[in-house]
Design an enzyme around this catalytic site. Structure first.
Site, PDB file in Angstrom:
ATOM      1  N   ILE A 136       0.974  -1.258   0.118  1.00  0.00           N
ATOM      2  CA  ILE A 136       0.039  -0.065   0.058  1.00  0.00           C
ATOM      3  C   ILE A 136       0.942   1.208   0.166  1.00  0.00           C
ATOM      4  O   ILE A 136       1.997   1.459   0.730  1.00  0.00           O
ATOM      5  CB  ILE A 136      -0.945  -0.149   1.250  1.00  0.00           C
ATOM      6  CG1 ILE A 136      -1.780  -1.181   1.265  1.00  0.00           C
ATOM      7  CG2 ILE A 136      -1.781   1.270   1.028  1.00  0.00           C
ATOM      8  CD1 ILE A 136      -2.538  -1.788   0.179  1.00  0.00           C
ATOM      9  N   LYS A 137       0.711   1.960  -1.049  1.00  0.00           N
ATOM     10  CA  LYS A 137       1.569   3.367  -0.901  1.00  0.00           C
ATOM     11  C   LYS A 137       0.595   4.413  -0.280  1.00  0.00           C
ATOM     12  O   LYS A 137      -0.497   4.691  -0.307  1.00  0.00           O
ATOM     13  CB  LYS A 137       1.353   3.894  -2.492  1.00  0.00           C
ATOM     14  CG  LYS A 137       2.179   2.828  -3.312  1.00  0.00           C
ATOM     15  CD  LYS A 137       1.867   3.174  -4.675  1.00  0.00           C
ATOM     16  CE  LYS A 137       2.824   4.597  -5.331  1.00  0.00           C
ATOM     17  NZ  LYS A 137       2.706   5.146  -6.507  1.00  0.00           N
ATOM     18  N   VAL A 138       1.538   4.937   0.645  1.00  0.00           N
ATOM     19  CA  VAL A 138       0.698   5.975   1.722  1.00  0.00           C
ATOM     20  C   VAL A 138       1.581   7.195   1.588  1.00  0.00           C
ATOM     21  O   VAL A 138       2.672   7.330   1.646  1.00  0.00           O
ATOM     22  CB  VAL A 138       0.819   5.440   2.990  1.00  0.00           C
ATOM     23  CG1 VAL A 138       0.379   6.282   4.087  1.00  0.00           C
ATOM     24  CG2 VAL A 138       0.065   4.120   3.247  1.00  0.00           C
TER      25      VAL A 138
END
Length: 346
Positions: free
Chosen positions: A145-147
């Site tokens: 997941i890119k945050v």
């Protein structure tokens, strides 16, 4: 650097870069993976996903995403229909690329949540659930997941790691963000060499690219035994790619991949361009003493704000705003598609 004739003293530039760095594909277009692979990871964001799902050839994915969102919405009480439909479409597009890559699919969390740790954690968990529902046999260790690299976002990465969900810190422009990302256990960080705006406004020129941050962060992680990897992004020319050959990983857009794949050059000349050659590293290196921000929000915020007279903070805000705009446009597309399907009786 122009392409020159292939002879015994030259090497293919894309293959040279692959020999120095992990090369990832920065596109959800299946054809790119077939044409220019093999790649390790496939990364995406709200802009990529919105552009791809808007294509006529992706109509089936769009319609299925809308239909599934309507079907399972009651299982996710804290999300709107249009947000859920877009999340399903993002995961669906990434899963379509997964068989063509060796590594992970990277899906970006909703940037509108970038200042809410609980919402980002919930979002990351939901993306993992969607991934499992769409492809029950898919290995969720291949989902990342890119945050957004806000204080709240990076604290969410800390919690997602505890849940067994991998994260990458995106919209990253400063060492403070890079340090905190390693402390919370992000598997990778993506320093944006150029402001995101250069990819959306042809008239805009970024006069302050941050090549040194890629070198500094990678050296910092090595020096302090962090497993976090630097995955450079937002390069705009072949010369810039070659300057960063030696970074742990790259996300390279299709147009640059094609240029690299059709170019040949002397290997020594290519090597001389890299900032990761020992003399350049020594020249670019800043103070690399161990730092800590993970339990001190005030310390992080003031250091982040003051870095380079606030330039990093400004660039981070700008990038988040662009991704928020794309999120809003994509959600509107989901609403319009649902209304169209309802009118047509589909």
């Amino acid at each position: 650097m122009g392409s020159i004739a292939h002879n015994e003293s030259t090497v293919n530039v894309l293959e040279y870069v692959r020999s120095k760095s992990q090369v990832d594909v920065d596109s959800l277009d299946i054809g790119i993976s077939d044409e220019l692979g093999p790649f390790v990871d496939c990364t995406s964001n709200q802009a990529d996903a919105y552009a791809e799902i808007s294509q006529p050839q992706r109509a089936t994915v769009l319609h299925r995403s809308v239909a599934l969102a309507k079907q399972i919405l009651s299982e996710f009480p804290y999300v709107t229909f249009e947000e859920l439909a877009f999340e399903i479409s993002m995961v669906s597009l990434s899963l379509s690329i997964a068989p063509k890559i060796k590594g992970s699919i990277l899906v970006m969390s909703n940037p509108l949540y970038c200042h809410s740790t609980p919402k980002i954690v919930e979002n990351g968990h939901r993306l993992a659930e969607i991934c499992h529902r769409l492809e029950p046999n898919f290995d969720l260790s291949r989902l990342c997941i890119k945050v957004a690299s806000t204080w709240e976002g990076l604290q969410a990465c800390r919690k997602l790691k505890e849940l067994g969900i991998k994260t990458l810190a995106t919209t990253l422009f400063t060492m403070e963000q890079a340090v905190l990302a390693a402390e919370v256990g992000c598997v990778s960080v993506s320093p944006f060499v150029h402001e995101l705006k250069v990819h959306f406004d042809e008239t805009y020129h970024d006069t302050d690219p941050i090549f040194d941050l890629c070198v500094e962060a990678q050296q910092y992680y090595k020096q302090h035994s962090y497993s976090t990897k630097v995955k450079a992004c937002s390069v705009i020319s072949m010369e810039e790619v070659l300057q960063l050959a030696g970074v742990a990983a790259f996300t390279i857009p299709p147009e640059l991949l094609r240029e690299l794949a059709t170019s040949h050059e002397s290997e020594q000349k290519l090597a001389d361009l890299s900032l990761f050659q020992t003399p350049q590293i020594k020249n670019a290196q800043r103070e690399n003493n161990l730092q800590s921000f993970v339990d001190d929000e005030a310390k992080f915020r003031i250091a982040f704000t003051r870095r380079d007279d606030g330039k990093g903070q400004m660039k981070t805000i700008q990038a988040i705003n662009i991704f928020c705009d794309c999120q809003i446009q994509a959600e509107q597309l989901m609403r319009e598609t649902e209304a169209h399907l309802a009118d047509s009786g589909a």
